[in-house]
Design a protein around this motif. Structure first.
Motif, PDB file in Angstrom:
ATOM      1  N   THR A 266      -1.915 -26.262   0.594  1.00 32.62           N
ATOM      2  CA  THR A 266      -2.218 -26.154  -0.840  1.00 32.62           C
ATOM      3  C   THR A 266      -3.398 -25.169  -1.196  1.00 32.62           C
ATOM      4  OG1 THR A 266      -1.054 -28.354  -1.654  1.00 32.62           O
ATOM      5  CG2 THR A 266      -2.552 -27.175  -3.253  1.00 32.62           C
ATOM      6  N   TYR A 267      -3.164 -24.329  -1.751  1.00 35.26           N
ATOM      7  CA  TYR A 267      -4.210 -23.316  -2.057  1.00 35.26           C
ATOM      8  C   TYR A 267      -4.683 -23.859  -3.595  1.00 35.26           C
ATOM      9  CZ  TYR A 267      -3.366 -21.481   2.322  1.00 35.26           C
ATOM     10  OH  TYR A 267      -2.997 -21.288   3.686  1.00 35.26           O
ATOM     11  N   GLU A 268      -5.990 -23.775  -3.888  1.00 33.99           N
ATOM     12  CA  GLU A 268      -6.690 -23.849  -5.278  1.00 33.99           C
ATOM     13  C   GLU A 268      -6.934 -22.284  -5.748  1.00 33.99           C
ATOM     14  OE1 GLU A 268     -10.170 -25.450  -7.080  1.00 33.99           O
ATOM     15  OE2 GLU A 268      -8.920 -27.128  -7.086  1.00 33.99           O
TER      16      GLU A 268
ATOM     17  N   CYS B 258      -9.522 -16.742  -5.092  1.00 36.80           N
ATOM     18  CA  CYS B 258      -9.227 -17.926  -4.185  1.00 36.80           C
ATOM     19  C   CYS B 258      -9.751 -17.409  -3.004  1.00 36.80           C
ATOM     20  CB  CYS B 258      -7.835 -18.006  -3.944  1.00 36.80           C
ATOM     21  SG  CYS B 258      -7.592 -19.575  -2.681  1.00 36.80           S
TER      22      CYS B 258
ATOM     23  N   ASP C 108      -9.893 -19.176   0.116  1.00 39.11           N
ATOM     24  CA  ASP C 108      -9.265 -19.339   1.070  1.00 39.11           C
ATOM     25  C   ASP C 108      -8.107 -18.543   1.636  1.00 39.11           C
ATOM     26  OD1 ASP C 108     -10.574 -21.869   1.468  1.00 39.11           O
ATOM     27  OD2 ASP C 108      -9.397 -23.053   0.093  1.00 39.11           O
ATOM     28  N   ILE C 109      -7.629 -17.584   0.569  1.00 36.40           N
ATOM     29  CA  ILE C 109      -6.680 -16.647   0.969  1.00 36.40           C
ATOM     30  C   ILE C 109      -7.053 -15.416   1.475  1.00 36.40           C
ATOM     31  CG2 ILE C 109      -4.738 -15.429  -0.147  1.00 36.40           C
ATOM     32  CD1 ILE C 109      -4.101 -17.769  -1.676  1.00 36.40           C
TER      33      ILE C 109
ATOM     34  N   ALA D 233      -0.490 -13.573  -2.964  1.00 40.39           N
ATOM     35  CA  ALA D 233      -0.902 -14.529  -2.400  1.00 40.39           C
ATOM     36  C   ALA D 233       0.044 -14.915  -1.045  1.00 40.39           C
ATOM     37  CB  ALA D 233      -1.057 -15.955  -3.023  1.00 40.39           C
TER      38      ALA D 233
ATOM     39  N   LEU E  12      -0.560 -14.480   2.723  1.00 39.06           N
ATOM     40  CA  LEU E  12      -0.736 -15.541   3.666  1.00 39.06           C
ATOM     41  C   LEU E  12       0.645 -15.171   5.025  1.00 39.06           C
ATOM     42  CD1 LEU E  12      -1.140 -18.216   1.203  1.00 39.06           C
ATOM     43  CD2 LEU E  12      -2.592 -17.833   3.013  1.00 39.06           C
TER      44      LEU E  12
ATOM     45  N   LYS F 168       1.456 -17.546   7.643  1.00 41.94           N
ATOM     46  CA  LYS F 168       1.940 -18.640   7.016  1.00 41.94           C
ATOM     47  C   LYS F 168       3.480 -18.268   6.408  1.00 41.94           C
ATOM     48  CE  LYS F 168      -1.986 -20.775   7.316  1.00 41.94           C
ATOM     49  NZ  LYS F 168      -2.331 -21.867   7.910  1.00 41.94           N
TER      50      LYS F 168
ATOM     51  N   VAL G 100       3.473 -22.951   1.564  1.00 45.83           N
ATOM     52  CA  VAL G 100       2.816 -22.755   0.721  1.00 45.83           C
ATOM     53  C   VAL G 100       2.670 -23.050  -0.697  1.00 45.83           C
ATOM     54  CG1 VAL G 100       1.431 -20.878  -0.358  1.00 45.83           C
ATOM     55  CG2 VAL G 100       2.087 -20.438   2.122  1.00 45.83           C
TER      56      VAL G 100
ATOM     57  N   LEU H 244       0.709 -23.080  -4.233  1.00 44.13           N
ATOM     58  CA  LEU H 244      -0.264 -22.654  -4.886  1.00 44.13           C
ATOM     59  C   LEU H 244      -0.574 -23.786  -6.286  1.00 44.13           C
ATOM     60  CD1 LEU H 244       0.534 -18.999  -5.464  1.00 44.13           C
ATOM     61  CD2 LEU H 244      -0.889 -19.755  -3.620  1.00 44.13           C
TER      62      LEU H 244
END
Length: 65
Positions: free
Chosen positions: A2-4, A20, A22-23, A43, A47, A52, A57, A59
């Protein structure tokens, strides 16, 4: 995974912004709905380029207004 995604309204610019780390991702759009669609598309592309799979994934959007 999970990406916030942090989404907020930029009053001065008159646009919605999404970031984000992390992406990594930084996008903007005039409407919230268009921003969500942009984020989903970009995204997943970023990824996937980094190995990925889309089905792995998730979001999560955190909205600050």
């Amino acid at each position: 995974m999970t990406y916030e995604i942090l989404a907020n309204w930029d009053e001065e610019a008159g646009v919605w912004c999404a970031v984000c780390n992390d992406i990594p991702l930084a996008l903007e759009s005039n409407s919230f709905d268009a921003l969500i669609e942009k984020v989903k598309t970009v995204a997943i592309e970023i990824l996937e380029l980094n190995g990925k799979r889309e089905e792995d994934v998730k979001l999560c959007f955190k909205v600050v207004h």
